[in-house]
Scaffold this motif. Structure first.
Motif, PDB file in Angstrom:
ATOM      1  N   LEU A  52       0.872  -1.183   0.000  1.00 17.39           N
ATOM      2  CA  LEU A  52       0.000   0.000   0.000  1.00 17.39           C
ATOM      3  C   LEU A  52       0.908   1.231   0.000  1.00 17.39           C
ATOM      4  O   LEU A  52       1.072   1.891   1.025  1.00 17.39           O
ATOM      5  CB  LEU A  52      -0.914  -0.002   1.229  1.00 17.39           C
ATOM      6  CG  LEU A  52      -1.913  -1.164   1.360  1.00 17.39           C
ATOM      7  CD1 LEU A  52      -2.585  -1.139   2.717  1.00 17.39           C
ATOM      8  CD2 LEU A  52      -2.952  -1.115   0.253  1.00 17.39           C
ATOM      9  N   PRO A  53       1.510   1.558  -1.127  1.00 14.04           N
ATOM     10  CA  PRO A  53       2.524   2.620  -1.153  1.00 14.04           C
ATOM     11  C   PRO A  53       2.006   3.971  -0.689  1.00 14.04           C
ATOM     12  O   PRO A  53       2.705   4.689   0.034  1.00 14.04           O
ATOM     13  CB  PRO A  53       2.974   2.658  -2.619  1.00 14.04           C
ATOM     14  CG  PRO A  53       1.886   1.972  -3.382  1.00 14.04           C
ATOM     15  CD  PRO A  53       1.313   0.950  -2.454  1.00 14.04           C
ATOM     16  N   ASN A  54       0.778   4.340  -1.077  1.00 17.43           N
ATOM     17  CA  ASN A  54       0.244   5.640  -0.666  1.00 17.43           C
ATOM     18  C   ASN A  54       0.033   5.713   0.841  1.00 17.43           C
ATOM     19  O   ASN A  54       0.330   6.722   1.481  1.00 17.43           O
ATOM     20  CB  ASN A  54      -1.072   5.918  -1.383  1.00 17.43           C
ATOM     21  CG  ASN A  54      -0.889   6.163  -2.869  1.00 17.43           C
ATOM     22  OD1 ASN A  54       0.202   6.567  -3.298  1.00 17.43           O
ATOM     23  ND2 ASN A  54      -1.919   5.917  -3.657  1.00 17.43           N
ATOM     24  N   VAL A  55      -0.482   4.631   1.414  1.00 18.94           N
ATOM     25  CA  VAL A  55      -0.754   4.611   2.853  1.00 18.94           C
ATOM     26  C   VAL A  55       0.553   4.648   3.637  1.00 18.94           C
ATOM     27  O   VAL A  55       0.683   5.391   4.618  1.00 18.94           O
ATOM     28  CB  VAL A  55      -1.573   3.364   3.229  1.00 18.94           C
ATOM     29  CG1 VAL A  55      -1.830   3.331   4.730  1.00 18.94           C
ATOM     30  CG2 VAL A  55      -2.894   3.345   2.475  1.00 18.94           C
TER      31      VAL A  55
ATOM     32  N   THR B 159     -11.469   7.222   2.234  1.00 19.16           N
ATOM     33  CA  THR B 159     -10.567   7.814   1.255  1.00 19.16           C
ATOM     34  C   THR B 159      -9.182   7.946   1.881  1.00 19.16           C
ATOM     35  O   THR B 159      -9.020   7.823   3.099  1.00 19.16           O
ATOM     36  CB  THR B 159     -11.064   9.198   0.822  1.00 19.16           C
ATOM     37  OG1 THR B 159     -11.008  10.090   1.957  1.00 19.16           O
ATOM     38  CG2 THR B 159     -12.495   9.144   0.299  1.00 19.16           C
ATOM     39  N   LEU B 160      -8.206   8.195   1.045  1.00 14.83           N
ATOM     40  CA  LEU B 160      -6.847   8.349   1.565  1.00 14.83           C
ATOM     41  C   LEU B 160      -6.767   9.535   2.521  1.00 14.83           C
ATOM     42  O   LEU B 160      -6.041   9.493   3.521  1.00 14.83           O
ATOM     43  CB  LEU B 160      -5.858   8.528   0.412  1.00 14.83           C
ATOM     44  CG  LEU B 160      -4.376   8.525   0.791  1.00 14.83           C
ATOM     45  CD1 LEU B 160      -4.000   7.261   1.539  1.00 14.83           C
ATOM     46  CD2 LEU B 160      -3.512   8.685  -0.451  1.00 14.83           C
ATOM     47  N   ARG B 161      -7.514  10.591   2.226  1.00 15.14           N
ATOM     48  CA  ARG B 161      -7.539  11.754   3.126  1.00 15.14           C
ATOM     49  C   ARG B 161      -8.104  11.368   4.487  1.00 15.14           C
ATOM     50  O   ARG B 161      -7.543  11.729   5.532  1.00 15.14           O
ATOM     51  CB  ARG B 161      -8.377  12.867   2.500  1.00 15.14           C
ATOM     52  CG  ARG B 161      -8.504  14.102   3.376  1.00 15.14           C
ATOM     53  CD  ARG B 161      -9.543  15.052   2.823  1.00 15.14           C
ATOM     54  NE  ARG B 161      -9.738  16.214   3.687  1.00 15.14           N
ATOM     55  CZ  ARG B 161     -10.742  17.070   3.570  1.00 15.14           C
ATOM     56  NH1 ARG B 161     -11.650  16.917   2.618  1.00 15.14           N
ATOM     57  NH2 ARG B 161     -10.849  18.085   4.403  1.00 15.14           N
ATOM     58  N   GLU B 162      -9.219  10.643   4.501  1.00 18.70           N
ATOM     59  CA  GLU B 162      -9.824  10.238   5.769  1.00 18.70           C
ATOM     60  C   GLU B 162      -8.922   9.258   6.516  1.00 18.70           C
ATOM     61  O   GLU B 162      -8.788   9.348   7.746  1.00 18.70           O
ATOM     62  CB  GLU B 162     -11.189   9.602   5.498  1.00 18.70           C
ATOM     63  CG  GLU B 162     -12.227  10.582   4.983  1.00 18.70           C
ATOM     64  CD  GLU B 162     -13.441   9.894   4.399  1.00 18.70           C
ATOM     65  OE1 GLU B 162     -14.488  10.560   4.252  1.00 18.70           O
ATOM     66  OE2 GLU B 162     -13.355   8.684   4.075  1.00 18.70           O
ATOM     67  N   LEU B 163      -8.304   8.344   5.785  1.00 18.33           N
ATOM     68  CA  LEU B 163      -7.411   7.391   6.432  1.00 18.33           C
ATOM     69  C   LEU B 163      -6.200   8.088   7.038  1.00 18.33           C
ATOM     70  O   LEU B 163      -5.701   7.690   8.097  1.00 18.33           O
ATOM     71  CB  LEU B 163      -6.960   6.330   5.426  1.00 18.33           C
ATOM     72  CG  LEU B 163      -6.150   5.153   5.992  1.00 18.33           C
ATOM     73  CD1 LEU B 163      -6.938   4.428   7.073  1.00 18.33           C
ATOM     74  CD2 LEU B 163      -5.757   4.189   4.880  1.00 18.33           C
ATOM     75  N   SER B 164      -5.731   9.157   6.397  1.00 13.44           N
ATOM     76  CA  SER B 164      -4.617   9.919   6.970  1.00 13.44           C
ATOM     77  C   SER B 164      -5.023  10.529   8.313  1.00 13.44           C
ATOM     78  O   SER B 164      -4.208  10.600   9.242  1.00 13.44           O
ATOM     79  CB  SER B 164      -4.165  11.014   5.999  1.00 13.44           C
ATOM     80  OG  SER B 164      -5.130  12.043   5.900  1.00 13.44           O
TER      81      SER B 164
ATOM     82  N   ALA C 271       0.233  16.072   0.793  1.00 11.18           N
ATOM     83  CA  ALA C 271      -0.151  16.223  -0.599  1.00 11.18           C
ATOM     84  C   ALA C 271      -0.782  14.963  -1.167  1.00 11.18           C
ATOM     85  O   ALA C 271      -1.790  15.003  -1.865  1.00 11.18           O
ATOM     86  CB  ALA C 271       1.066  16.628  -1.433  1.00 11.18           C
ATOM     87  N   SER C 272      -0.208  13.808  -0.856  1.00 12.56           N
ATOM     88  CA  SER C 272      -0.720  12.568  -1.425  1.00 12.56           C
ATOM     89  C   SER C 272      -2.070  12.175  -0.873  1.00 12.56           C
ATOM     90  O   SER C 272      -2.757  11.337  -1.433  1.00 12.56           O
ATOM     91  CB  SER C 272       0.276  11.427  -1.165  1.00 12.56           C
ATOM     92  OG  SER C 272       0.472  11.251   0.226  1.00 12.56           O
ATOM     93  N   ALA C 273      -2.472  12.786   0.263  1.00 11.14           N
ATOM     94  CA  ALA C 273      -3.758  12.453   0.867  1.00 11.14           C
ATOM     95  C   ALA C 273      -4.792  13.529   0.604  1.00 11.14           C
ATOM     96  O   ALA C 273      -5.906  13.442   1.084  1.00 11.14           O
ATOM     97  CB  ALA C 273      -3.598  12.263   2.380  1.00 11.14           C
ATOM     98  N   ALA C 274      -4.441  14.557  -0.157  1.00 11.86           N
ATOM     99  CA  ALA C 274      -5.358  15.673  -0.346  1.00 11.86           C
ATOM    100  C   ALA C 274      -6.515  15.305  -1.253  1.00 11.86           C
ATOM    101  O   ALA C 274      -7.588  15.885  -1.170  1.00 11.86           O
ATOM    102  CB  ALA C 274      -4.608  16.872  -0.926  1.00 11.86           C
ATOM    103  N   GLY C 275      -6.316  14.362  -2.142  1.00 11.58           N
ATOM    104  CA  GLY C 275      -7.376  13.999  -3.068  1.00 11.58           C
ATOM    105  C   GLY C 275      -8.396  13.089  -2.434  1.00 11.58           C
ATOM    106  O   GLY C 275      -8.305  12.696  -1.288  1.00 11.58           O
TER     107      GLY C 275
ATOM    108  N   PRO D  76      -7.189   4.520  -0.788  1.00 10.21           N
ATOM    109  CA  PRO D  76      -5.794   4.135  -0.585  1.00 10.21           C
ATOM    110  C   PRO D  76      -5.373   2.925  -1.406  1.00 10.21           C
ATOM    111  O   PRO D  76      -4.191   2.617  -1.493  1.00 10.21           O
ATOM    112  CB  PRO D  76      -5.739   3.823   0.917  1.00 10.21           C
ATOM    113  CG  PRO D  76      -7.132   3.450   1.272  1.00 10.21           C
ATOM    114  CD  PRO D  76      -8.022   4.259   0.382  1.00 10.21           C
ATOM    115  N   GLY D  77      -6.345   2.224  -2.021  1.00 11.80           N
ATOM    116  CA  GLY D  77      -6.016   1.025  -2.770  1.00 11.80           C
ATOM    117  C   GLY D  77      -6.000  -0.190  -1.876  1.00 11.80           C
ATOM    118  O   GLY D  77      -6.023  -0.085  -0.653  1.00 11.80           O
ATOM    119  N   SER D  78      -5.977  -1.367  -2.479  1.00  9.51           N
ATOM    120  CA  SER D  78      -6.017  -2.609  -1.707  1.00  9.51           C
ATOM    121  C   SER D  78      -4.722  -3.397  -1.796  1.00  9.51           C
ATOM    122  O   SER D  78      -4.529  -4.357  -1.048  1.00  9.51           O
ATOM    123  CB  SER D  78      -7.174  -3.493  -2.196  1.00  9.51           C
ATOM    124  OG  SER D  78      -7.033  -3.751  -3.589  1.00  9.51           O
TER     125      SER D  78
END
Length: 324
Positions: free
Chosen positions: A82-85, A136-141, A295-299, A303-305
């Motif tokens: 999970l590179p983004n996470v 979302t990635l933003r919420e997970l952040s 920045a990567s979590a702004a969208g 986060p992907g699986s």
């Protein structure tokens, strides 16, 4: 207020208030333990109760994070999974000033849950499959920042201390009540007199200690919410995650038929503060912080699986006694 200043815990009156509440609640629990010792064995008993608490905390065996995570069937998450996470987690850990980023774990469960374990230099954060797929990635952040705040603030050690004091208080209360039963004939004949107020305190001490422990847990949750918002510079990220957690916890039919239903548990018996109040406090912060979100979590993308397949089975009780 700049984001750098906002991340400084001493620039926030909310954090100072939470810390004061923590000191008062923990002091109340320790004072209750000492009072039980004093009732049972006099002033020396109070001192021995405090000494016993310190010794138990220093030498009590601690279950390793790996053992607990193994009970949940947790799997370590590698950067390529999970590179983004992982990127978000590493940046949050750097912002928090942790010696090393926590190790991320994936739990095969459709429930929405996350928790942290360990010390600042050797911590682990576990996230369920349902959490990764629903947020979302933003919420997970925002959720990851909340858990990192628990690690940075030493909440895991603090709640362990509170649990130790609470257990000792129950043990001391039980011992005192047994002594009262043995001395009941002397009390009835008047040969020994003990104020009824002290007896009542001895009987109610475990309940009072448990309520103080629950209140301490709620205070630490508020502080972690604030710390997470300061780390991300985006309070509404965690607020959005809390809304989804609340809807998921109620279930589909309850959300449709009884959307306004409140938690039936009295506020004194909740380990977590009411979700509405947590969201209100986060919303109040949104206008006070510069938008320093990652920045990567702004969208709004998920986060992907990664290599993890979606968990289709329903949550159930396991042989370990856990439910996930």
């Amino acid at each position: 207020m700049s984001l750098a200043a906002a991340r400084d815990p001493f620039h926030s009156p909310h954090r100072l208030t939470n810390r004061l509440h923590t000191v008062l609640l923990l002091g109340g629990m320790i004072g209750l333990l000492a009072a039980c010792g004093w009732i049972v064995a006099g002033p020396e008993g109070g001192l021995w109760a405090l000494a016993l608490g310190g010794i138990s905390l220093a030498f009590a065996p601690r279950m390793s994070p790996q053992m607990v995570l193994g009970l949940y069937g947790a799997v370590p998450v590698h950067p390529w999974d999970l590179p983004n996470v992982v990127r978000v987690l590493n940046e949050l850990a750097e912002r928090a000033g942790l010696p090393a980023p926590p190790q991320l774990y994936w739990i095969p469960s459709p429930t929405l849950n996350a928790f942290a374990m360990g010390r600042p230099g050797d911590a682990a954060i576990a996230v369920t499959d349902g959490m990764i797929r629903s947020l979302t990635l933003r919420e997970l952040s925002g959720v990851l920042a909340h858990e990192i705040s628990h690690v940075r603030n030493g909440d895991l050690w603090l709640m362990g201390l509170a649990d130790t004091v609470s257990r000792l208080t129950r043990m001391m209360s039980l011992f005192g009540q047994i002594l009262l039963l043995f001395n009941l004939p002397l009390l009835l004949t008047g040969a020994v007199t003990i104020p009824w107020g002290l007896i009542l305190l001895l009987v109610l001490a475990p309940t009072i200690g448990a309520l103080l422990q629950l209140a301490l847990s709620r205070t630490r949750e508020y502080d972690a919410d604030l710390g997470g918002a300061l780390l991300t510079g985006d309070p509404m990220a965690l607020a959005g995650a809390l809304r989804k957690l609340e809807r998921n916890g109620r279930g589909l039919w309850e959300s449709l038929l009884m959307p306004g239903r409140r938690d039936p548990n009295p506020s004194l018996l909740r380990t977590h503060p009411p979700t509405e109040e947590r969201i209100r406090r986060l919303a109040a912060l949104s206008g006070q912080l510069d938008d320093g979100r990652i920045a990567s979590a702004a969208g709004g993308h998920g986060p992907g699986s990664g290599r993890f397949r979606e968990v289709q089975s329903r949550p159930r009780h396991r042989l370990t006694g856990l439910w996930y």
